[in-house]
Enzyme design. Structure first.
Site, short mmCIF file in Angstrom:
data_model
loop_
_atom_site.label_atom_id
_atom_site.label_comp_id
_atom_site.label_asym_id
_atom_site.label_seq_id
_atom_site.Cartn_x
_atom_site.Cartn_y
_atom_site.Cartn_z
N HIS B 117 3.48 6.27 -7.77
CA HIS B 117 2.17 5.60 -7.79
C HIS B 117 2.10 4.61 -8.94
O HIS B 117 2.44 4.95 -10.07
CB HIS B 117 1.04 6.62 -7.95
CG HIS B 117 0.84 7.50 -6.76
ND1 HIS B 117 -0.24 8.33 -6.61
CD2 HIS B 117 1.60 7.68 -5.64
CE1 HIS B 117 -0.15 8.99 -5.46
NE2 HIS B 117 0.97 8.62 -4.87
N GLU B 140 -3.99 -0.12 -6.14
CA GLU B 140 -3.06 1.00 -6.20
C GLU B 140 -1.89 0.72 -5.26
O GLU B 140 -2.08 0.35 -4.10
CB GLU B 140 -3.72 2.32 -5.78
CG GLU B 140 -2.76 3.49 -5.97
CD GLU B 140 -3.29 4.81 -5.46
OE1 GLU B 140 -3.55 5.68 -6.30
OE2 GLU B 140 -3.44 4.96 -4.24
#
Lengths: 229, 201
Positions: B117, B140
């Site tokens: 991530h 993200e």
């Protein structure tokens, strides 16, 4: 199975070698206790047969040294005197079984066959080394994270893990990894070893396998970094 | 009133623009970084629920500054090492800065979840929630292999399904499955190395 025989009488050693090889096992001969210790430090044996009375280093001293170094190979002592004290000392020093001289070679061979059957029948429990836990039953490796192993990888790693820091020849790993009729070669072994190395690295195990493509291969522990989150 | 306020209109535009930039980036590489990408703007109800859950006031500021996944893009790669190559490329971009990164491949979650991530801060031509133009938006980026992606979609079903029988058993099987997929990913990577090694020889 791979068997070490420590016997200083050359003719008797030769007799044992022929008898053991006839069972389909491989055998190394040591002509004194020190040679036995040296061989056992370098190779992975399934059984060691140690004579008590030997020059340079007697069988009892050799056995004590090996046990102290963490070697847990099955040991049969050959005791010259049929005295209870001698057998007790041998068992207390870490022997698993004994035979008193003169012994029957037939009986000794029967005991080896029995051990061979037992080896194949019973799987061992989880093995721990450094930050690595290996569960042969589950075919699972756990360190920082976890991963699964194939059946061949499991058998090969089991032998390497049971014998850390020893250079295990490709031929011996091929023997445990594949059914003998499979026709597996060193390339098959190299792929399996490559899988194992990638998996050990991926889970951050402080353990790796060294060795060139043709072997021998040695399982070693590496210095881990302890600042992982 | 939309939780994203005046910025709601820009979010799809920013997402499309980012998808285009990443597609161009992928095509500019000698071997492609990722297999495919999928992007989304977080739906309003999900964002409102997230603000409640995190204890933030339900405002555009919370949705665009405290929460950093209003815009999200998933890059699905063929091999584990492609994930790391892509991360390295993203860190070199002049139009985005890495704000945070979490390596859930090296540090897999206990349930078996594996992904990498990244939160990027991206400069855009549009005004942002703080009144600046050009404005800054958070995005993200999730990177994972095809195997990790199919695992995650299955786990997602488990998480949002109510009243299933034996949830612990299912969770245990999923965890085992994650380990087996991790093994396959590593084996495929090893085979790839062996193929290239043969080419060199």
């Amino acid at each position: 199975m791979k068997i070490l025989v420590a016997e200083d009488q050359a003719d008797l050693a030769r007799l044992l070698q022929i008898a053991i090889e006839r069972q389909g096992f491989t055998v190394d001969i040591a002509n004194n206790g020190q040679v036995a210790v040296d061989l056992a430090t370098q190779h992975a044996y399934d059984v060691m047969i140690l004579d008590i009375m030997m020059p340079v280093k007697d069988g009892l001293t050799a056995l004590k040294e090996l046990r102290q170094a963490g070697n847990d190979t099955y040991v049969i002592m050959l005791t010259a005197m049929a005295e209870i004290d001698d057998r007790v000392t041998g068992l207390d020093a870490g022997a698993d079984d004994y035979m008193t001289k003169p012994y029957s070679i037939q009986e000794l061979m029967a005991r080896l066959r029995s051990l061979d059957r037992r080896d194949k029948q019973f799987e061992t429990g989880p093995i721990n080394i450094a930050n690595l836990t290996f569960d042969p039953q589950e075919q699972r490796l756990v360190a920082h994270t976890s991963v699964r192993l194939g059946a061949t990888e499991t058998r090969v790693l089991k032998l390497l893990l049971a014998n850390p820091n020893k250079a295990i020849p490709a031929s011996q790993l091929l023997q445990v990894g594949w059914e003998s009729t499979d026709g597996a070669d060193e390339t098959d072994l190299w792929i399996t070893v490559s899988y194992l190395k990638q998996k050990l690295a991926a889970i951050d195990a402080h353990v790796t396998i060294t060795g060139e493509q043709s072997g021998p291969f040695t399982l070693i522990t590496t210095v881990g970094n302890h600042h992982d989150d | 009133m939309n939780i994203y306020g005046d910025q709601a209109q820009y979010l799809p535009l920013i997402l499309t623009d980012l998808e285009d930039r990443l597609t161009d980036l992928n095509q500019a590489q000698p071997t492609k970084l990722y297999e495919h990408l999928i992007g989304r703007v977080k739906a309003e109800p999900s964002m409102i629920e997230k603000c409640h859950r995190k204890g933030y006031p339900v405002t555009a500021h919370s949705a665009l500054r405290e929460c950093k996944d209003a815009i999200a893009i998933r890059l699905v790669c063929r091999f584990i090492e492609d994930v790391y190559t892509t991360v390295a490329v993203l860190k070199q971009l002049d139009w985005a800065q890495v704000v945070t990164e979490k390596d859930y491949i090296k540090n897999a979650k206990p349930n078996g979840y594996r992904s990498y991530h990244l939160i990027l801060a991206v400069t855009t031509p549009y005004p942002d929630v703080d009144g600046h133009t050009p404005g800054q938006y958070f995005v993200e980026i999730q990177l994972r292999t095809i195997a990790m992606d199919s695992w995650a979609s299955l786990e997602h079903e488990l998480k949002y399904k109510q009243n299933i029988d034996h949830p612990e058993r299912i969770a245990k099987e999923l965890q085992r499955c994650a380990e087996e997929l991790a093994a396959c990913d590593l084996q495929m990577q090893t085979i790839r190395h062996l193929i290239h090694q043969d080419e060199e020889a």
